[in-house]
Design a protein around this motif. Sequence first.
Motif, short mmCIF file in Angstrom:
data_model
loop_
_atom_site.label_atom_id
_atom_site.label_comp_id
_atom_site.label_asym_id
_atom_site.label_seq_id
_atom_site.Cartn_x
_atom_site.Cartn_y
_atom_site.Cartn_z
N UNK A 48 0.81 -1.22 0.00
CA UNK A 48 0.00 0.00 0.00
C UNK A 48 0.84 1.26 0.00
N UNK A 49 1.88 1.29 0.83
CA UNK A 49 2.72 2.49 0.93
C UNK A 49 3.45 2.75 -0.39
N UNK A 50 4.02 1.71 -0.97
CA UNK A 50 4.72 1.89 -2.25
C UNK A 50 3.76 2.29 -3.36
N UNK A 51 2.54 1.78 -3.29
CA UNK A 51 1.53 2.17 -4.29
C UNK A 51 1.23 3.66 -4.21
N UNK A 52 1.15 4.18 -2.99
CA UNK A 52 0.93 5.63 -2.82
C UNK A 52 2.05 6.41 -3.49
N UNK A 53 3.29 6.04 -3.20
CA UNK A 53 4.42 6.76 -3.79
C UNK A 53 4.45 6.60 -5.31
N UNK A 54 4.08 5.43 -5.78
CA UNK A 54 4.02 5.21 -7.24
C UNK A 54 2.99 6.13 -7.88
N UNK A 55 1.82 6.26 -7.24
CA UNK A 55 0.79 7.16 -7.77
C UNK A 55 1.26 8.61 -7.77
N UNK A 56 2.00 9.00 -6.74
CA UNK A 56 2.46 10.39 -6.63
C UNK A 56 3.41 10.75 -7.76
N UNK A 57 4.28 9.83 -8.16
CA UNK A 57 5.36 10.18 -9.10
C UNK A 57 5.10 9.73 -10.53
N UNK A 58 4.00 9.04 -10.77
CA UNK A 58 3.75 8.51 -12.11
C UNK A 58 3.35 9.61 -13.09
N UNK A 59 4.01 9.62 -14.23
CA UNK A 59 3.67 10.54 -15.32
C UNK A 59 2.57 9.93 -16.18
N UNK A 60 1.87 10.79 -16.90
CA UNK A 60 0.88 10.28 -17.84
C UNK A 60 1.58 9.47 -18.92
N UNK A 61 0.96 8.38 -19.36
CA UNK A 61 1.57 7.58 -20.44
C UNK A 61 1.71 8.43 -21.70
N UNK A 62 2.88 8.37 -22.31
CA UNK A 62 3.10 9.13 -23.54
C UNK A 62 2.33 8.47 -24.69
N UNK A 63 1.71 9.29 -25.50
CA UNK A 63 0.97 8.78 -26.65
C UNK A 63 1.55 9.35 -27.93
N UNK A 64 1.75 8.46 -28.92
CA UNK A 64 2.20 8.94 -30.22
C UNK A 64 1.05 9.67 -30.90
N UNK A 65 1.39 10.37 -31.96
CA UNK A 65 0.37 11.11 -32.71
C UNK A 65 -0.71 10.16 -33.22
N UNK A 66 -0.29 8.96 -33.65
CA UNK A 66 -1.24 7.98 -34.16
C UNK A 66 -2.16 7.48 -33.05
N UNK A 67 -1.59 7.25 -31.86
CA UNK A 67 -2.40 6.79 -30.74
C UNK A 67 -3.41 7.85 -30.31
N UNK A 68 -3.02 9.12 -30.36
CA UNK A 68 -3.94 10.20 -30.01
C UNK A 68 -5.12 10.23 -30.99
N UNK A 69 -4.83 10.05 -32.27
CA UNK A 69 -5.88 10.05 -33.28
C UNK A 69 -6.83 8.88 -33.08
N UNK A 70 -6.26 7.70 -32.76
CA UNK A 70 -7.09 6.52 -32.54
C UNK A 70 -8.00 6.72 -31.32
N UNK A 71 -7.48 7.36 -30.29
CA UNK A 71 -8.27 7.63 -29.09
C UNK A 71 -9.44 8.57 -29.40
N UNK A 72 -9.15 9.59 -30.23
CA UNK A 72 -10.19 10.52 -30.63
C UNK A 72 -11.28 9.83 -31.44
N UNK A 73 -10.85 8.94 -32.33
CA UNK A 73 -11.82 8.20 -33.16
C UNK A 73 -12.68 7.28 -32.30
N UNK A 74 -12.06 6.64 -31.31
CA UNK A 74 -12.80 5.75 -30.42
C UNK A 74 -13.85 6.52 -29.64
N UNK A 75 -13.49 7.68 -29.12
CA UNK A 75 -14.44 8.51 -28.38
C UNK A 75 -15.59 8.96 -29.28
N UNK A 76 -15.23 9.30 -30.52
CA UNK A 76 -16.25 9.73 -31.48
C UNK A 76 -17.22 8.59 -31.78
N UNK A 77 -16.66 7.37 -31.97
CA UNK A 77 -17.50 6.21 -32.29
C UNK A 77 -18.42 5.86 -31.13
#
Length: 842
Positions: free
Chosen positions: A461-490
């Motif tokens: 539990x304690x390590x999970x808290x620290x992991x949540x504190x320091x975790x960056x957002x997952x990087x998305x490529x331009x293609x992945x961003x477009x696919x995410x937008x299309x999925x939301x649209x669909x």
Amino acid sequence: MADSTTTQRAEELVTQARACFEQRQLQKATQLAKEAASLAPTNQNVQALVQSLSNADSNGSQILSLVKSYVENGDEKDGQEAVKLLKQHAAVPTDQVTDVAHLLFDHDGKPTDIRDQLTGAFVVNSAAARKQLASRIQVGTEATRYFRLLWRRGEYSFNSILPVLLDAGAWPNADIQTQAKRDAFLLALGKLLDPALEHGEWSMTLIARLLTSNAHDMAGLIDRDAFEIVLAQLDIRLDAKIRAQATLAVAKLLEETCEEGEAIFMDYITNGVAKGHNDELIVAFSAAASVFPLVPQTVAKLFLTPGFLEGLVPVLERNSMGQRKSHRLEQAAMELMSAACVDKACRESISKIAYNWLDDVAHTSTEAEAASMAALVLAKIPPKPESEESSVSHADDLSTLLVNLTLNASSPAEQQSSIEGLAYTSLQPKIKADIVSNSALLKKLIERLKSTTTADPCTFGTLTIFSNLVSYRPAQSEEQQKMSQLKNYAEAKKQEEQDPLDDEKHVTARCKTVLDADLVPVLVAAARSHYTVTILGIAAKVLHALAREQKHRGKLAQQGAVKLLLQTIDRLQTPTGPASSSDSATAAIHLAAHALARILISVDPHHVFSRAMPAISALRPLTLLLTPDTTSETRDLLPVFESLLALTNLASLEDDTVKDALLRNAWDPTQDLLLSSNKLVQRAAVELVCNLMASPAGVAKYADGSAAAKQRLHILLALADAEDDATRRAAGGALAMLTEWDAAAKAVLEHERGVAILLDMCADDADDVKHRGLVCVLNIVSAPGDIGAKGLEKVLQNDGVEEIKASLRECRDPNVMAVGVEVLKAILAKDGANKGKAITQS
């Protein structure tokens, strides 16, 4: 004198013998020692082994007299000495085993700690002793007598039954062994029915081990009664050791009995709840909570049965308001709700029906343990807000409550619940900001981590808290961003707005706060214990995030992060490790290796590595990142790029062992990456190759005359003509070092466009590329004999003199000018003194 092969074989036998000695297989160890002595009688290790075995035999001969003195005369000093010798693996002589067994097994005597330890150590230490005990418990009535005798004697004595039951060599045949197991199983079950039982974990451990070792031996004994006896041991009022063993046993019982076992379990819970008394409810809820993770669909079906939760909550509300409140009933119910939160429908049902009761307990209970548990369940379930503002208010209120509970927790149970609750809520950016700004809370969490062990749930539990504190957002490529937008649209979804509190700037600030709070030294110290794969994976994730910011890497290295990462990778890669081939272990290794690469990019390897931790130890994990993951559809090139940079840094060390190891292990993937379509990856691969050309073995890769060497040189020459300045510079540097060697200079001259590419480098707009090109030309025209002559010829054929002169006219770097003049002088020295004078003057 023994030759090297004989000596090596003798050493192997010594190693095997010592392993047998440690495992108390003294007879086998003696046989191996004799064989080693016949091969290398004067070898010091062999002699030491023989002496150790001799001492063990000598000490073993004393055991009979010591045991006899203790059993018959009550001499405690002799008894303690016998215990000491047995625990040191001293072997009782074969002709004395029966007498020792008679003294320990056939004399009941007053139970004492010495008698208990003597019995346990004697059985565990000796196969002959196990055979003696097996011979006494082959008949049903005798089995009962010895079962009771060993129980009365103590934990060591009773626990010695299991190794006897599992040792096939102790029994005349398999049928008799199986019957003995069945007798012991029934006797242990019967013991659990004793209302005045103490040390129930002894019986429960025996039952669990018999089931997990071979449940088929218990065929016909696993009926409804046996199942219910074991389920009753899940009661939260019992010792945690009993509950842990009972959980193992239930898991195996359900595996063996399938639908029949699930039906028995369902009836047990339903009947307990129907009785409505606190005792029955506590046992039923305890069992359901423990079994939920084992068969979630089955228990969820029971939990969601119409009327189950609706009927439970009023009982709990009346209990909470009553003067004779049962805290154990509250605890059992909340443990069940917490376990049920693994199922989405169960979470929604708890939120709908039990939310108000949980909220009331969390805020008003005088029992901190109950408040913590209620807050944990609230953290797992969706709130019931009437508006978005009330949802935010709920999260803030719950966070404040959990923080206060964590800071004030005094018992392990309180700490576990509040920390687990924080681990859930710390996924929210606003809560992350609140936690990281609370220095007292951070200090409390780190202090708690210092005192935890692998088995402590607070570690996760304690390590999970620290992991949540320091975790960056997952990087998305331009293609992945477009696919995410299309999925939301669909799916007709609105694009979610990203919380600014979780952007890169805020996460980096949180990382700095955690780093300054000295979390890393605590992790380094804790690495001495055997963490599970899950815990190691979270620790690797934390270090990976902390190492993202370049400014943090020096401090990470100072605090011991490099050693910790190497230890983590080594432990996860060990074939006998916790899960060397599992997906979770592979992911943890990858994260740890990437974190290691990031640190080694930014720190001087001279300041990190030493004789105790040589630089070569980092090569294997870094090389792993260069190999593509065949199971993934896309390849993340950032770890590849950063690993190449780290390896290049290590290759700059004046240590041939590092370069040679790199050439052995990283050469092939690096060659593949020279052709990468990603310019940064390609550049980094060329820079690594450049540094490896300081090694003769690296030069041989291009100059051994093979077809593969010619192909490699062709690629390197092509990269010297790449669009990217840094790539041309690195390729030019590699060629400059290569052409210092006659064989490599010859290989360049044999290439169709070799000299032309070198002259193009001399004419490059970038002075550093120009400088490398001039050095290459100087090397090939200055080579001795036919190689130098051919080099001169090729330069002149390509109008090299004029190209170099034209290049120098545009140059403003005095160092490059100096090399250029030296090249021209070298050419003219071979092509005629008069021409030389004219050229240098011009």
